[in-house]
Design an enzyme around this catalytic site. Structure first.
Site, mmCIF file in Angstrom:
data_model
loop_
_atom_site.group_PDB
_atom_site.id
_atom_site.type_symbol
_atom_site.label_atom_id
_atom_site.label_comp_id
_atom_site.label_asym_id
_atom_site.label_seq_id
_atom_site.Cartn_x
_atom_site.Cartn_y
_atom_site.Cartn_z
ATOM 1 N N LYS A 42 26.283 52.507 11.400
ATOM 2 C CA LYS A 42 25.569 50.800 11.899
ATOM 3 C C LYS A 42 25.693 51.082 12.746
ATOM 4 O O LYS A 42 24.717 50.216 14.085
ATOM 5 C CB LYS A 42 26.443 50.566 10.928
ATOM 6 C CG LYS A 42 26.643 50.218 10.072
ATOM 7 C CD LYS A 42 25.197 49.318 9.409
ATOM 8 C CE LYS A 42 24.916 48.167 9.193
ATOM 9 N NZ LYS A 42 23.997 47.469 9.070
ATOM 10 N N ASP A 98 31.968 44.600 11.605
ATOM 11 C CA ASP A 98 33.160 44.648 13.020
ATOM 12 C C ASP A 98 33.582 46.491 12.843
ATOM 13 O O ASP A 98 34.093 46.777 13.551
ATOM 14 C CB ASP A 98 33.799 43.777 12.398
ATOM 15 C CG ASP A 98 34.741 44.447 11.529
ATOM 16 O OD1 ASP A 98 34.320 45.018 10.313
ATOM 17 O OD2 ASP A 98 35.593 43.153 10.897
#
Length: 350
Positions: free
Chosen positions: A161, A133
């Site tokens: 990421k 997240d």
């Protein structure tokens, strides 16, 4: 299925290997065994007849070509990653190498393998990429991250990421590779490397050391028990639609200081200090780390609605199981602490 799981000696990866084997899958487990990779986490399954461990790097294209040719997998689950924000602040290059270059080479190997499959096998093949997240940036006091939230990474880790997520999306839209991406909230549970908050607090508390809390301790994270996450990943692999993204969260928002105090209370109950004083006395507030996002919170409605997944553990039950595991497996932690890591605070670069 026969699944290549990368990063399968790490925290989430080793728990996923256990879960996948228990569900009857064959696992080819590829891990570089860097500082966070731990074969002790696989001790119960290392000799399992459906588990093959391979030490290696996802950025090694020759190794990947051999693995796909030898094992002919029906799926890939990519969990290999450098994943600690503080380490990314001090040394970002390894994050780019593993999270970006490594994911690219794994995608290439998977695509080349997928192109050789008969039509029915190509149709059922899946490449599942596990992300975080943190790619979405920081939330204010209200709202949640959804699958449509724009990316706004704020650390070298989350930027790497985010880059890998975009590569996975591009390989689906450009080449048709049947990819699925999942973005999860903070995981906790057994077999987590002790630099992360929850095992760090448990180990330092038991050692009688200070419990460092960044800033004012009011940074908020959504917490997800790792076994619930593994069930969600296998559900997404089996039921998810190619090209889709699924957010996975525990619906358990807590401030960092609340997490630390919860752990202190559980340790007071399960492993009280010899002097009878509360572990909370060991809490120390320390200088905040650079770029520390204030709040993350996941809206996991899509995976619940479309794939039927629900977390089984509440925050309270998961935390209780976690503390019990670390108390019962002190030798596991001791083996890690025999190396170079000593539960020190990381990420001091400014």
């Amino acid at each position: 299925m026969k699944i290549i799981i990368t990063g399968g000696a790490g925290f989430i990866g080793s728990n996923l290997v256990h879960s996948a084997l228990s569900e009857g899958h064959d696992v080819i487990n590829l891990d570089k065994l860097t500082y966070a990779g731990n074969l002790d986490s696989l001790a119960e399954v290392i000799d399992h007849p459906r588990h093959t461990f391979v030490e290696g790097d996802i950025a090694d294209d020759e190794l990947l070509t051999r693995l796909f040719a030898d094992h002919r997998p029906q799926a890939v689950m990519n969990l290999a990653a450098e994943s600690h924000v503080d380490r990314s602040i001090d040394g970002p290059e390894s994050f780019i190498q593993t999270n970006v270059i490594g994911t690219f080479r794994l995608l290439e190997a998977a695509r080349n393998h997928w192109k050789t499959l008969p039509d029915d096998e190509a149709l059922s093949f899946r490449f599942l990429h596990v992300s975080t997240d943190e790619v979405y940036g920081s939330l204010g006091p209200d709202g949640f991250f959804t699958e449509e939230t724009p990316y706004a990474p704020n650390s070298p880790y989350s930027a790497s990421k985010a880059s890998s997520d975009h590569l996975v999306r591009a390989y689906h839209h450009t080449y048709g590779l049947p990819t699925i991406t999942t973005n999860c909230s903070n995981n906790y549970g057994p077999r987590q490397f002790p630099e992360k908050l929850i095992p760090l607090v448990i180990n330092r508390a038991l050692a009688g050391e200070n419990l460092p809390v960044y800033g004012d301790g009011l940074n908020i994270r959504d917490w997800l028990y790792v076994e619930d996450h593994c069930r969600a990943l296998l559900t997404a692999l089996e039921k998810g639609a190619p090209g889709e993204t699924y957010n996975i969260g525990g619906n358990s928002e807590r401030t960092n200081i609340a997490i630390v105090r919860t752990l202190c209370a559980l340790l007071d109950e399960k492993a009280p200090r010899g002097d009878g004083k509360p572990y909370e006395e060991q809490i120390t507030f320390v200088k905040d780390r650079p770029g520390h996002d204030r709040r993350y919170a996941i809206d996991a409605d899509k995976i619940k609605r479309e794939l039927g997944w629900q977390p089984k553990e509440s925050f309270e039950s998961g935390m209780g199981k976690t503390v019990d595991w670390y108390l019962a497996n002190r030798a596991w932690t001791a083996a890690i602490l025999d190396g170079s890591y000593r539960c020190e605070r990381l990420g001091l670069s400014q």
